[in-house]
Structure formats: structure tokens, C-alpha cells
Design an enzyme around this catalytic site. Structure first.
Site, PDB file in Angstrom:
ATOM      1  N   SER A   1     -28.365  11.310-107.143  1.00 15.47           N
ATOM      2  CA  SER A   1     -28.938   9.766-107.510  1.00 15.47           C
ATOM      3  C   SER A   1     -30.397   9.529-107.037  1.00 15.47           C
ATOM      4  CB  SER A   1     -27.817   8.854-106.983  1.00 15.47           C
ATOM      5  OG  SER A   1     -28.323   7.250-107.083  1.00 15.47           O
ATOM      6  N   ASN A  14     -18.773  15.005-109.082  1.00 16.15           N
ATOM      7  CA  ASN A  14     -19.417  13.803-109.523  1.00 16.15           C
ATOM      8  C   ASN A  14     -18.500  12.769-108.849  1.00 16.15           C
ATOM      9  OD1 ASN A  14     -20.510  11.891-111.620  1.00 16.15           O
ATOM     10  ND2 ASN A  14     -18.420  11.558-112.218  1.00 16.15           N
ATOM     11  N   SER A  61     -12.844  10.991-115.436  1.00 16.78           N
ATOM     12  CA  SER A  61     -12.032  10.061-116.153  1.00 16.78           C
ATOM     13  C   SER A  61     -12.809   9.190-117.054  1.00 16.78           C
ATOM     14  CB  SER A  61     -10.785   9.427-115.479  1.00 16.78           C
ATOM     15  OG  SER A  61     -11.319   8.344-114.454  1.00 16.78           O
ATOM     16  N   ASP A  93      -7.492  13.003-104.748  1.00 22.23           N
ATOM     17  CA  ASP A  93      -8.395  12.313-103.943  1.00 22.23           C
ATOM     18  C   ASP A  93      -9.217  13.291-103.192  1.00 22.23           C
ATOM     19  OD1 ASP A  93      -9.756  11.181-101.968  1.00 22.23           O
ATOM     20  OD2 ASP A  93      -8.342   9.553-101.483  1.00 22.23           O
ATOM     21  N   VAL A  94     -10.400  13.651-103.683  1.00 22.74           N
ATOM     22  CA  VAL A  94     -11.189  14.508-103.185  1.00 22.74           C
ATOM     23  C   VAL A  94     -11.300  14.552-101.821  1.00 22.74           C
ATOM     24  CG1 VAL A  94     -12.354  15.147-105.355  1.00 22.74           C
ATOM     25  CG2 VAL A  94     -13.338  13.535-103.644  1.00 22.74           C
ATOM     26  N   LYS A 126     -25.573   9.469-100.632  1.00 18.11           N
ATOM     27  CA  LYS A 126     -26.254  10.369-101.553  1.00 18.11           C
ATOM     28  C   LYS A 126     -27.435  11.017-100.828  1.00 18.11           C
ATOM     29  CE  LYS A 126     -24.150   9.571-105.347  1.00 18.11           C
ATOM     30  NZ  LYS A 126     -23.732  10.741-106.209  1.00 18.11           N
ATOM     31  N   TYR A 159     -23.926   3.522-100.132  1.00 20.59           N
ATOM     32  CA  TYR A 159     -24.446   4.411-101.344  1.00 20.59           C
ATOM     33  C   TYR A 159     -25.556   5.280-100.985  1.00 20.59           C
ATOM     34  CZ  TYR A 159     -24.435   5.926-106.110  1.00 20.59           C
ATOM     35  OH  TYR A 159     -24.460   6.636-107.433  1.00 20.59           O
ATOM     36  N   GLY A 207     -14.016  13.347-110.810  1.00 19.12           N
ATOM     37  CA  GLY A 207     -14.278  11.906-111.040  1.00 19.12           C
ATOM     38  C   GLY A 207     -14.759  11.981-112.601  1.00 19.12           C
TER      39      GLY A 207
END
Length: 261
Positions: A142, A89, A13, A62-63, A159, A155, A11
């Protein structure tokens, strides 16, 4: 500091991932820039890495898809060399309330943010162990791993789960001389944050931060360089907060106020 090391940053880019990739390169590493959709941005990061005299390639993967991760790691090793530094990431999120979140959105966030981390770390770690490498794995976490903020069910859950997954990896891999650590950003000015908040609200956050500003991707990049380097050779299973003091100041109150606006 990282001369001739090979790094893979998922991730990377844009945003924090891009900042980390660039700082690793500035410190001497050659970098595999992973992206899922943002090919143009990934190529721009590769060009910036080339401009500081280091090698770099951009690889789409795509991980959450293990076969794609396998191919990405194979290509990285073939074109750059065996991986010494891994930074996980990549993440995706819709950030919605419990009542509004669709199951498929929660599932997708978990697929990338938990299963994807598992795939990448396991595949790379197995190769590190096989060649007895003194590797470094860094996961970008995070504050959502600790605080159940409103309006971020997918999220928060992802996380929190991944936080424990990565520390479990740390407890196992340190016996192979592979150091696994977590970087935990605070409010960081990235394109991702600008999906959820207006420029005006981010400006307000900046003035209210303990150090008077939000974080920048390069702040995380410099911390990643440290954790990947010999200077952090005795650090394993740790969580390094790079948040300008937000955690200790009390981030939940700041966020709950912002979500009422």
C-alpha cells in the site's frame, strides 16, 4: 499463461484478493481461496472460478495463527497440488489516530499484516525450496508503506514493516529461484475502502484521479498474473505500482484534503 499452476491467495473472499484469485483462474491457475470470516463470499468466489473451468477450494484460516496456516497449506497441497504461486493479501485494520488507537488493535493489525505474512511465506517457501520449485510470491502492499497518513497508525506501521520484510525475503529467496515481488495499489474501489469513505467521497476521488477513475480489483489481478507468469521471469525484488499514476501525481496531498472533509 498460468496453465495448471496452483495458487494460494490469502484474504481472497472479496476486494483485491478476490479480484486476484479470479484473474489467476482466468489465466489457467487452480486457486485456494483463503478467508477468515467471510465464508459465504469465499464460496461465491470459488463458484466463479469453477465457472471459468478451473479448480478451486475455500479454506478458513486466520493467518496470524501458524497452526492454521500449516493446515491450510497441507489441505491446499492435498486437494489441488503443490503451491506455485502465493499472494499475501490478508489484512485487518481499525485505522485510527495515535491518541485513539488501542494497543490491542495495533497488535491485531501487526499479527495479521506482518506476522501472518511471515507465517504464510515461510511455510510455503520452505516447501518450494524443498522441491526446487520456480515459485512466485506476491505481496499486496500500500502507499501507506511510504506515506504516514493521518488517522491510520496501525495500518501505516504494519504496511511499512511488511514492505521491508517482503523485500528481505526477496533478497534471500531469489537465490533459490523463487521470485518475490510487491504489488502496490493506489485508491481501489473495494468493500474495505467503503468502510472508511462514503460513496460521495469515493466518487469525488474518482474524478480527481490522474486517469479519471479509481482502481478495480481486476487491475491488481491482471498485474498479479503478469508477475506470476514466465513473462516476469527476470523480475525479483521489485515493487510494481498499480495506482493509475497516483504516486507520481502526489497522493499525500489528495489524501490529506479528503481527511479534512
Amino acid at each position: 499463461m498460468l496453465a495448471n499452476k496452483i495458487a494460494l491467495v490469502t484474504g481472497s473472499s472479496k476486494g483485491i484478493g478476490a479480484g486476484i484469485a479470479l484473474e489467476l483462474a482466468k489465466s489457467g491457475a487452480d486457486v485456494c481461496v483463503n478467508y477468515c470470516d467471510s465464508q459465504t463470499s469465499a464460496r461465491e468466489i470459488v463458484n466463479q472460478i469453477h465457472s471459468v473451468g478451473r479448480r478451486a477450494i475455500a479454506i478458513q484460516a486466520d493467518v496470524s495463527q501458524r497452526d492454521q496456516v500449516e493446515r491450510m497449506v497441507d489441505r491446499c497441497e492435498q486437494e489441488l497440488g503443490p503451491i506455485d504461486i502465493l499472494v499475501t493479501n490478508a489484512i485487518a485494520s481499525v485505522r485510527n489516530t495515535l491518541l485513539e488507537t488501542k494497543f490491542e488493535d495495533l497488535q491485531r493489525t501487526l499479527e495479521i499484516g506482518v506476522y501472518g505474512v511471515f507465517h504464510v511465506c515461510q511455510i510455503v517457501a520452505r516447501r518450494m525450496v524443498e522441491r526446487k520449485a520456480l515459485g512466485s510470491i506476491i505481496h499486496i502492499s500500500s502507499p501507506h508503506a511510504h506515506f504516514p497518513y493521518q488517522g491510520a497508525i496501525d495500518y501505516n506501521t504494519t504496511k511499512a514493516a511488511c514492505h521491508h520484510l517482503v523485500l528481505s525475503m526477496a533478497n534471500e529467496l531469489m537465490w533459490h529461484k523463487i521470485r518475490v515481488n510487491i504489488l502496490e495499489p493506489g485508491w481501489t474501489d473495494t468493500p474495505g475502502e467503503r468502510r472508511w469513505y462514503t460513496d460521495e467521497l469515493l466518487e469525488s476521488f474518482s474524478h480527481r484521479m490522474p486517469l479519471g477513475r479509481m482502481g478495480f480489483p481486476q487491475d491488481l489481478g491482471k498485474a498479479a498474473v503478469f508477475l506470476a507468469s514466465d513473462a516476469a521471469g527476470y523480475i525479483a525484488g521489485s515493487v510494481l505500482k498499480v495506482d493509475g499514476g497516483l504516486y507520481i501525481e502526489g497522493s499525500p496531498s489528495l489524501t490529506s484534503e479528503s481527511q479534512d472533509k
